[in-house]
Write a protein that holds these residues in place. Structure first.
Motif, PDB file in Angstrom:
ATOM      1  N   ARG A 247       0.721  -1.219   0.048  1.00 39.20           N
ATOM      2  CA  ARG A 247      -0.111   0.034  -0.112  1.00 39.20           C
ATOM      3  C   ARG A 247       0.904   1.242  -0.038  1.00 39.20           C
ATOM      4  O   ARG A 247       0.513   2.281  -0.860  1.00 39.20           O
ATOM      5  N   ARG A 248       1.898   1.196   0.796  1.00 37.38           N
ATOM      6  CA  ARG A 248       2.829   2.355   0.668  1.00 37.38           C
ATOM      7  C   ARG A 248       3.478   2.612  -0.618  1.00 37.38           C
ATOM      8  O   ARG A 248       3.582   3.875  -1.229  1.00 37.38           O
ATOM      9  N   PHE A 249       3.758   1.524  -1.432  1.00 32.31           N
ATOM     10  CA  PHE A 249       4.411   1.724  -2.484  1.00 32.31           C
ATOM     11  C   PHE A 249       3.233   2.270  -3.547  1.00 32.31           C
ATOM     12  O   PHE A 249       3.700   3.162  -4.304  1.00 32.31           O
ATOM     13  N   LEU A 250       2.277   1.762  -3.345  1.00 34.72           N
ATOM     14  CA  LEU A 250       1.143   2.143  -4.611  1.00 34.72           C
ATOM     15  C   LEU A 250       0.692   3.688  -4.252  1.00 34.72           C
ATOM     16  O   LEU A 250       0.038   4.430  -4.991  1.00 34.72           O
ATOM     17  N   GLY A 276       4.084  -2.538  -9.913  1.00 28.83           N
ATOM     18  CA  GLY A 276       4.771  -1.647 -10.706  1.00 28.83           C
ATOM     19  C   GLY A 276       6.152  -1.436 -10.843  1.00 28.83           C
ATOM     20  O   GLY A 276       6.677  -2.655 -10.473  1.00 28.83           O
ATOM     21  N   ILE A 277       7.045  -0.419 -11.170  1.00 28.10           N
ATOM     22  CA  ILE A 277       8.357  -0.515 -11.150  1.00 28.10           C
ATOM     23  C   ILE A 277       8.795   0.761 -10.247  1.00 28.10           C
ATOM     24  O   ILE A 277       8.407   1.677 -10.118  1.00 28.10           O
ATOM     25  N   GLY A 278       9.785   0.173  -9.657  1.00 28.10           N
ATOM     26  CA  GLY A 278      10.671   1.182  -8.626  1.00 28.10           C
ATOM     27  C   GLY A 278      12.143   1.037  -8.937  1.00 28.10           C
ATOM     28  O   GLY A 278      12.572   0.385  -9.524  1.00 28.10           O
ATOM     29  N   LYS A 279      12.665   2.196  -8.166  1.00 27.01           N
ATOM     30  CA  LYS A 279      14.273   2.265  -8.289  1.00 27.01           C
ATOM     31  C   LYS A 279      14.681   2.156  -6.784  1.00 27.01           C
ATOM     32  O   LYS A 279      14.536   2.928  -5.990  1.00 27.01           O
ATOM     33  N   ILE A 280      15.663   0.993  -6.909  1.00 27.64           N
ATOM     34  CA  ILE A 280      16.304   1.204  -5.456  1.00 27.64           C
ATOM     35  C   ILE A 280      17.682   1.874  -5.565  1.00 27.64           C
ATOM     36  O   ILE A 280      18.692   1.423  -6.375  1.00 27.64           O
ATOM     37  N   LEU A 286      13.677   2.299  -1.586  1.00 21.53           N
ATOM     38  CA  LEU A 286      12.746   2.124  -2.825  1.00 21.53           C
ATOM     39  C   LEU A 286      12.136   3.343  -3.246  1.00 21.53           C
ATOM     40  O   LEU A 286      11.260   3.725  -2.517  1.00 21.53           O
ATOM     41  N   GLN A 287      12.169   3.684  -4.398  1.00 21.44           N
ATOM     42  CA  GLN A 287      11.587   4.844  -4.760  1.00 21.44           C
ATOM     43  C   GLN A 287      10.597   4.356  -5.861  1.00 21.44           C
ATOM     44  O   GLN A 287      11.059   3.960  -7.234  1.00 21.44           O
ATOM     45  N   PRO A 288       9.189   4.480  -5.612  1.00 25.13           N
ATOM     46  CA  PRO A 288       8.139   4.025  -7.024  1.00 25.13           C
ATOM     47  C   PRO A 288       8.520   4.909  -8.172  1.00 25.13           C
ATOM     48  O   PRO A 288       8.576   6.195  -8.101  1.00 25.13           O
ATOM     49  N   VAL A 289       8.340   4.184  -9.457  1.00 19.24           N
ATOM     50  CA  VAL A 289       8.766   5.024 -10.598  1.00 19.24           C
ATOM     51  C   VAL A 289       7.259   4.930 -11.532  1.00 19.24           C
ATOM     52  O   VAL A 289       6.791   5.882 -11.993  1.00 19.24           O
TER      53      VAL A 289
END
Length: 293
Positions: A247-250, A276-280, A286-289
């Motif tokens: 949920r935090r990512f979304l 989805g896609i993220g960047k570590i 982790l940053q949601p992209v």
């Protein structure tokens, strides 16, 4: 309807026309507009693999555009055209005396990284305008060279003045420019007589369906050949988030993850749902992209 379709583009249609035909067919089958796009233009005269994005996958075009490509191309020595290809006007003809061995030596010398000049008749933008639009008006096109890599180049056949090559290259390489450069090195000049894209990353034209085949398919058959969004991103590693972190990512939040990898990743929930896609980053944040709700 989300994912990618591998379609074998026929010669003598534009890439945009191919996408519009597919959109029209899908609308007819579903009764609603389906978002669609492609991940890299093929010249009008060229054939071969087009990666067509559907629905949510249209948001991922940039990631597919950076994949390596493979082409099979035939060049003709002794003629130079203004577009560097068979569609153009012949602007010069030269007598050509070269041995097959010397031509092969020149071709193989292009297996390297070097700055390549795009063709004046290309979709590159110059001051916000497509280069080919300026070239058609007879204007000088101030293009800049771009570094490209030819990972491998094979001589498929030589029947002078024709030669056929198979090229594995980096994204952004212009095969028309490569054929011209080979012609320049021979002193004969050359233009691209035929061009076929055979691979985009690990996707092969052998896996693709022809446009004609696709336009005869019903919706069930099309659904069967769509590659799901996450499966199409084979080039990214994957991570799975613990419960609650999905949920935090979304919601676009950044947080630390216990991952051993860095860079772009496919992100899944604990139960295997693609998020989805993220960047570590280096600090394991982790940053949601791109988020798929």
């Amino acid at each position: 309807m989300d994912g990618i379709l591998l379609v074998d583009k026929p010669e003598n249609i534009t890439s945009n026309y191919l996408v519009q035909k597919i959109k029209k067919h899908l609308k007819k089958l579903t009764g609603q507009e389906v978002k669609a796009g492609h991940t890299g233009t093929l010249d009008y005269f060229a054939s071969g693999l087009m990666v067509v994005t559907l629905g949510k996958a249209t948001r991922l075009t940039e990631f597919f555009q950076g994949l390596d490509k493979e082409y099979v191309a035939t060049g003709e020595l002794g003629k130079i055209t203004d577009t560097y290809d068979i569609q153009g006007k012949v602007i010069e003809e030269r007598e050509c005396r070269i041995t097959e061995e010397k031509l092969k030596e020149i071709i193989l010398s292009f297996q390297k990284t070097y700055p390549q000049m795009p063709p004046p008749y290309s979709s590159k933008k110059v001051g916000g305008v497509r280069a080919y639009k300026l070239a058609k008006k007879g204007m000088d096109v101030p293009l800049k060279p771009k570094e490209v890599t030819i990972y491998s180049i094979q001589v498929v056949e030589i029947k002078l003045p024709l030669f056929t090559i198979k090229v594995h290259c980096s994204s952004g390489t212009y095969i028309r420019s490569l054929i011209k450069e080979i012609g320049d090195e021979t002193g004969c000049g050359a233009y691209t007589k035929s061009l076929r894209r055979t691979k985009v990353g690990q996707f092969s034209v052998e896996e693709a369906v022809s446009l004609d085949e696709l336009l005869k398919m019903d919706i069930d058959r099309i659904q069967q050949i769509i590659i799901p969004v996450d499966k199409s991103l084979y080039f990214f590693p994957e991570i799975h988030l613990d419960e609650g972190f999905d949920r935090r990512f979304l919601h676009g939040q950044r947080f630390r993850v216990p991952a051993e990898t860095e860079g772009m990743v496919k992100v899944y929930s604990k139960d295997g749902r693609f998020l989805g896609i993220g960047k570590i980053k280096e600090d394991k944040i982790l940053q949601p992209v791109k988020v798929f709700l």
